[in-house]
Scaffold this active site. Structure first.
Site: not given
Ligand code: NAI
Length: 329
Positions: A234, A263, A295
């Site tokens: 993000r 964005e 994105h």
């Molecule tokens: P997920 O929920 O499986 O993993 C997120 C991880 O971040 C978790 O292990 C959580 O404990 C950790 N986390 C949360 N807050 C934290 C912090 N302050 N410090 C350290 N770790 C922290 O989510 P997933 O599926 O891996 O996606 C991650 C992110 O990727 C999404 O939240 C989204 O913002 C972004 N994303 C971007 C996309 C793109 O097209 N560029 C598409 C899909 C997701």
């Protein structure tokens, strides 16, 4: 037949899947190519209990408008849901769900951005386009010689780590919670150690109040000179002004950004004849060592099919009062 209001419906890739899964699930659709706004919500949602959206911002005002028009469930065809005002959703009695698709699309794309950054691919492509076949200034580095710091080891972060394991680089990880699978390939360290040790830093956390501007002037000063920063999570995880300053003063060797601050309203629209107000984006795009994409790290054939299927399935479960694994609030 139960009806779902679909916003931002894209004819060129989503329409066929919406038609298929609405048919399979016995749902009727009311569709609109645009994001929900105060002018279109009433007409598009007529007779609907559920609304299906993408990453357009759902403010308190829009949430109230959805509620006024009888919407009780909003599903977002995305993993992240920070664009939806959840507090307002609770206040207006609207439930919200997401549609997590497989992590491989974003994870593969992240590795591509890491490689593009350390191999100076933007410069190389720009040169070949004008038949400049010189070598000076495009010497790259090899991943096996580098330490990659992965922040966030959820589904995407873990897949990035497993993808990277084949390259022989040293892998450091940071998350609020440790995951055993990650320890097969890398080592959990404190954030301070990760800033200090990593040659490449890649971010895979949701955006929260705690990690807003995680990369800022202070944390940048703790990083290695020439650090490569990759963000496919993000935009607001990075303070854009601090990033620009870091690139200008040479602290940052390269950056690759699939997401940027502010964005909303820009991405997924054709703005080629418009004057845009996101100055940071304009500056970042112009640097030879910064790769920007709009994105779309998620955007694969597998993604499209999965999110359409799961967002409609979650609407159906909600409307039937059944347990809904996609509901987040
Ligand atoms: P997920 O929920 O499986 O993993 C997120 C991880 O971040 C978790 O292990 C959580 O404990 C950790 N986390 C949360 N807050 C934290 C912090 N302050 N410090 C350290 N770790 C922290 O989510 P997933 O599926 O891996 O996606 C991650 C992110 O990727 C999404 O939240 C989204 O913002 C972004 N994303 C971007 C996309 C793109 O097209 N560029 C598409 C899909 C997701």
């Amino acid at each position: 037949m139960k009806k779902v209001a679909v916003f931002n419906l894209r004819e060129f890739d989503e329409a066929e899947w919406f038609e298929k899964y609405a048919g399979d699930l016995g749902l009727e659709l009311s569709t609109c190519p645009d994001a929900p706004d105060m002018d279109n919500i009433a007409s598009v949602t007529e007779g609907c209990e559920c609304a299906d959206i993408i990453t357009s911002q759902i403010t308190r005002e829009l949430m109230a408008e959805f509620a006024r028009n009888g919407i009780r469930y909003i599903t977002t065809r995305t993993i992240g849901y920070d664009h939806v005002d959840l507090e307002a959703a609770r206040e207006f009695g609207i439930h919200v769900g997401n549609a997590p698709y497989g992590p491989n699309g974003v994870a593969d794309y992240t590795v591509m951005l890491i490689l593009m950054s350390i191999r100076k691919m933007k410069r190389i492509l720009e040169r070949t386009n004008i038949q400049d076949y010189t070598l000076e200034g495009i010497q790259g580095r090899e991943l096996k010689d580098l330490t990659v710091g992965v922040i966030g080891t959820g589904r995407i972060g873990r897949t990035v780590i497993s993808n990277l394991s084949g390259f022989g680089c040293r892998i450091l990880a940071y998350d609020l919670y440790e995951n055993e699978e990650v320890k097969r390939y890398g080592q959990y360290v404190s954030l301070e150690e990760l800033w200090r040790e990593a040659d490449v830093i890649t971010m895979h956390t949701p955006l929260t109040e705690e990690n807003f501007h995680l990369v800022n002037e202070k944390t940048l000063s703790q990083m290695k000179d020439g650090v490569v920063i990759v963000n496919t999570a993000r935009g607001a995880l990075i303070d854009s002004e601090a990033l620009i300053a870091g690139i200008e003063n040479g602290k940052i060797g390269a950056a690759a950004l699939d997401v940027v601050e502010n964005e909303f309203g820009l991405y997924y629209y054709d703005h080629k004849s418009d004057v845009l107000s996101n100055r940071e984006l304009a500056i970042l795009r112009g640097f030879p060592n910064v790769t920007v994409s709009h994105h779309m790290a998620f955007y694969t054939d597998n993604y499209t099919k999965t999110v359409v299927r799961d967002s409609l399935s979650s609407c159906k479960l909600f409307m039937e009062g059944k347990k809904n694994p996609w509901e987040v609030c």
